[in-house]
Motif scaffolding. Structure first.
Motif, PDB file in Angstrom:
ATOM      1  N   MET A 141       0.834  -1.206   0.000  1.00 35.60           N
ATOM      2  CA  MET A 141       0.000   0.000   0.000  1.00 35.60           C
ATOM      3  C   MET A 141       0.870   1.259   0.000  1.00 35.60           C
ATOM      4  N   GLU A 142       2.003   1.203   0.697  1.00 36.18           N
ATOM      5  CA  GLU A 142       2.929   2.333   0.681  1.00 36.18           C
ATOM      6  C   GLU A 142       3.431   2.578  -0.742  1.00 36.18           C
ATOM      7  N   ARG A 143       3.796   1.526  -1.426  1.00 38.68           N
ATOM      8  CA  ARG A 143       4.319   1.687  -2.788  1.00 38.68           C
ATOM      9  C   ARG A 143       3.253   2.242  -3.729  1.00 38.68           C
ATOM     10  N   GLU A 144       1.996   1.878  -3.490  1.00 40.04           N
ATOM     11  CA  GLU A 144       0.912   2.457  -4.290  1.00 40.04           C
ATOM     12  C   GLU A 144       0.840   3.970  -4.079  1.00 40.04           C
ATOM     13  N   LEU A 145       1.041   4.412  -2.830  1.00 33.05           N
ATOM     14  CA  LEU A 145       1.034   5.847  -2.550  1.00 33.05           C
ATOM     15  C   LEU A 145       2.214   6.544  -3.218  1.00 33.05           C
ATOM     16  N   TYR A 146       3.360   5.871  -3.268  1.00 32.73           N
ATOM     17  CA  TYR A 146       4.503   6.451  -3.976  1.00 32.73           C
ATOM     18  C   TYR A 146       4.138   6.708  -5.442  1.00 32.73           C
ATOM     19  N   GLN A 147       3.406   5.760  -6.039  1.00 27.42           N
ATOM     20  CA  GLN A 147       3.004   5.923  -7.441  1.00 27.42           C
ATOM     21  C   GLN A 147       2.024   7.079  -7.600  1.00 27.42           C
ATOM     22  N   VAL A 148       1.090   7.209  -6.647  1.00 31.57           N
ATOM     23  CA  VAL A 148       0.158   8.341  -6.686  1.00 31.57           C
ATOM     24  C   VAL A 148       0.931   9.653  -6.617  1.00 31.57           C
ATOM     25  N   LEU A 149       1.922   9.716  -5.724  1.00 30.24           N
ATOM     26  CA  LEU A 149       2.734  10.922  -5.607  1.00 30.24           C
ATOM     27  C   LEU A 149       3.430  11.247  -6.918  1.00 30.24           C
ATOM     28  N   GLU A 150       4.041  10.254  -7.527  1.00 29.28           N
ATOM     29  CA  GLU A 150       4.770  10.499  -8.772  1.00 29.28           C
ATOM     30  C   GLU A 150       3.840  10.970  -9.885  1.00 29.28           C
ATOM     31  N   ASP A 187      17.271  19.014   0.007  1.00 26.22           N
ATOM     32  CA  ASP A 187      16.795  20.380  -0.261  1.00 26.22           C
ATOM     33  C   ASP A 187      15.447  20.408  -0.977  1.00 26.22           C
ATOM     34  N   PHE A 188      15.052  19.278  -1.546  1.00 27.84           N
ATOM     35  CA  PHE A 188      13.748  19.226  -2.207  1.00 27.84           C
ATOM     36  C   PHE A 188      12.611  19.398  -1.204  1.00 27.84           C
ATOM     37  N   LEU A 189      12.899  19.183   0.087  1.00 27.03           N
ATOM     38  CA  LEU A 189      11.874  19.347   1.127  1.00 27.03           C
ATOM     39  C   LEU A 189      11.695  20.796   1.550  1.00 27.03           C
ATOM     40  N   LEU A 190      12.490  21.697   0.995  1.00 32.26           N
ATOM     41  CA  LEU A 190      12.474  23.092   1.436  1.00 32.26           C
ATOM     42  C   LEU A 190      11.094  23.732   1.290  1.00 32.26           C
ATOM     43  N   GLY A 191      10.423  23.466   0.171  1.00 33.43           N
ATOM     44  CA  GLY A 191       9.112  24.079  -0.051  1.00 33.43           C
ATOM     45  C   GLY A 191       8.098  23.674   1.003  1.00 33.43           C
ATOM     46  N   TRP A 192       8.145  22.423   1.426  1.00 28.46           N
ATOM     47  CA  TRP A 192       7.247  21.919   2.475  1.00 28.46           C
ATOM     48  C   TRP A 192       7.485  22.670   3.784  1.00 28.46           C
ATOM     49  N   ALA A 235       5.519  23.748  -5.280  1.00 28.35           N
ATOM     50  CA  ALA A 235       4.344  22.902  -5.037  1.00 28.35           C
ATOM     51  C   ALA A 235       4.717  21.423  -5.007  1.00 28.35           C
ATOM     52  N   GLN A 236       5.606  21.004  -5.895  1.00 26.27           N
ATOM     53  CA  GLN A 236       6.040  19.604  -5.896  1.00 26.27           C
ATOM     54  C   GLN A 236       6.726  19.254  -4.582  1.00 26.27           C
ATOM     55  N   SER A 237       7.533  20.177  -4.076  1.00 30.62           N
ATOM     56  CA  SER A 237       8.161  19.974  -2.775  1.00 30.62           C
ATOM     57  C   SER A 237       7.106  19.818  -1.692  1.00 30.62           C
ATOM     58  N   TYR A 238       6.053  20.617  -1.795  1.00 26.14           N
ATOM     59  CA  TYR A 238       4.999  20.577  -0.778  1.00 26.14           C
ATOM     60  C   TYR A 238       4.278  19.229  -0.797  1.00 26.14           C
ATOM     61  N   LEU A 239       3.989  18.722  -1.977  1.00 26.17           N
ATOM     62  CA  LEU A 239       3.350  17.404  -2.070  1.00 26.17           C
ATOM     63  C   LEU A 239       4.278  16.310  -1.549  1.00 26.17           C
ATOM     64  N   PHE A 240       5.544  16.409  -1.896  1.00 28.34           N
ATOM     65  CA  PHE A 240       6.517  15.402  -1.489  1.00 28.34           C
ATOM     66  C   PHE A 240       6.640  15.359   0.045  1.00 28.34           C
ATOM     67  N   GLY A 241       6.813  16.538   0.643  1.00 23.38           N
ATOM     68  CA  GLY A 241       6.880  16.603   2.095  1.00 23.38           C
ATOM     69  C   GLY A 241       5.579  16.188   2.748  1.00 23.38           C
ATOM     70  N   GLY A 242       4.462  16.533   2.091  1.00 24.80           N
ATOM     71  CA  GLY A 242       3.158  16.160   2.631  1.00 24.80           C
ATOM     72  C   GLY A 242       2.977  14.662   2.716  1.00 24.80           C
ATOM     73  N   LEU A 243       3.452  13.933   1.692  1.00 25.25           N
ATOM     74  CA  LEU A 243       3.323  12.478   1.760  1.00 25.25           C
ATOM     75  C   LEU A 243       4.256  11.898   2.818  1.00 25.25           C
ATOM     76  N   LEU A 281      -3.135  14.218  -1.102  1.00 23.44           N
ATOM     77  CA  LEU A 281      -2.310  14.611  -2.244  1.00 23.44           C
ATOM     78  C   LEU A 281      -3.170  15.231  -3.345  1.00 23.44           C
ATOM     79  N   GLY A 282      -4.371  14.689  -3.523  1.00 25.69           N
ATOM     80  CA  GLY A 282      -5.286  15.247  -4.516  1.00 25.69           C
ATOM     81  C   GLY A 282      -5.700  16.667  -4.173  1.00 25.69           C
ATOM     82  N   TYR A 283      -5.979  16.926  -2.883  1.00 19.64           N
ATOM     83  CA  TYR A 283      -6.358  18.278  -2.460  1.00 19.64           C
ATOM     84  C   TYR A 283      -5.214  19.267  -2.708  1.00 19.64           C
ATOM     85  N   LEU A 284      -3.978  18.843  -2.376  1.00 22.64           N
ATOM     86  CA  LEU A 284      -2.829  19.729  -2.580  1.00 22.64           C
ATOM     87  C   LEU A 284      -2.628  20.038  -4.064  1.00 22.64           C
ATOM     88  N   ALA A 285      -2.763  19.015  -4.897  1.00 20.12           N
ATOM     89  CA  ALA A 285      -2.603  19.213  -6.342  1.00 20.12           C
ATOM     90  C   ALA A 285      -3.700  20.127  -6.884  1.00 20.12           C
TER      91      ALA A 285
END
Length: 275
Positions: free
Chosen positions: A30-39, A172-177, A222-230, A244-248
């Motif tokens: 289930m975690e890997r499925e969420l990784y795919q949703v994020l990508e 550093d990709f987490l900076l936006g979050w 925004a991508q950083s924000y989604l990444f940190g959010g997950l 993730l859908g709400y953030l997008a």
């Protein structure tokens, strides 16, 4: 008879172990499925239009507006105003709602805790946590003495998330979050009178300078924000796909506007070009 009982207990223990293994495998699937949703969401954001970055002078008044717009995602989710420092009109019912939101979501009850949290987000935050998880060869290296089972499981989930993505995304990709949440806290703090508007402006100025220096535009932010959010949702073991859908959706509204003509605040305001 004792041998029979011992054999039965051993069989039962093996069955429990097998059950735990199956449950663990299911959780990780289930975690890997969420990784795919994020990508998928990151790819969708990458396809959105955004204005070309524009040069800002050091004393450019647009820095103030840019700092406020760094709170855009949370502001959009909460239907906050983005036209100035105040998130809402100053009426008792709204002030009480914001107090409740900050206390419930952050555990922040006043000025000291607010400033401590903003300091943590700007100096450490998920940027540092991600870096530490990147460096750990196993989740056991991150476990602390006295952790309960829930906290241990949280660390393991976070470590698996980071190991999956670390070759593609640096800390550093987490900076936006971190920056986006700190910007929102500064505006909430100002609205509630826990810090002065001048203090909030100073915090937003610092956040704006850092974001402009280390991030390339609204999409990357925004991508950083989604990444940190997950990553946050993984650590909390909370449902994440809808989040993730709400953030997008919030990002799409900020960059493209809505059918009713609202939104579009990022579309109409260029990111500061790197100096």
């Amino acid at each position: 008879q004792l041998k029979v009982i011992a054999a039965a207990l051993e069989t039962l223990a093996m069955e429990e172990e097998d059950g735990e293994d199956e449950e663990r495998e299911l959780d990780q699937a289930m975690e890997r499925e969420l990784y795919q949703v994020l990508e998928e969401k990151l790819a969708q954001l990458d396809a959105l239009p955004e204005p070309e970055p524009a040069p800002y002078a050091k004393d450019d008044p647009r820095w103030g507006r840019f700092g406020i717009l760094l709170s855009g995602i949370i502001s959009t989710l909460n239907d906050h105003e983005l036209g100035g420092m105040d998130v809402e009109e100053h009426i008792p019912v709204m002030e009480q709602q914001i107090v409740s939101l900050v206390r419930r979501s952050w555990g922040i009850n006043g000025r000291g805790e607010l400033l401590d949290t903003i300091r943590y987000l700007t100096q450490e935050g998920y940027t540092l946590r991600y870096a530490l998880y990147c460096e750990a060869d196993s989740p056991e290296e991150l476990l602390e003495e006295g952790m309960d089972e829930e906290d241990r499981a949280s660390v393991c989930r976070g470590w698996r998330f980071v190991q999956y993505f670390k070759d593609r995304y640096l800390p550093d990709f987490l900076l936006g979050w971190d920056v986006g949440r700190a910007a929102m806290l500064a505006r909430w703090g100002s609205y509630l009178g826990w810090i002065t508007p001048e203090e909030a402006q100073g915090i937003l100025w610092d956040l704006a300078q850092r974001a402009a220096q280390d991030l390339g535009g609204w999409r990357e932010f925004a991508q950083s924000y989604l990444f940190g959010g997950l990553m946050w949702k993984m650590l909390c073991n909370s449902p994440a796909a809808g989040y993730l859908g709400y953030l997008a959706d919030a990002t799409t509204s900020l960059l493209m506007g809505k059918a009713d003509g609202s939104g579009g605040q990022w579309r109409d305001f260029p990111w500061p070009a790197r100096r």
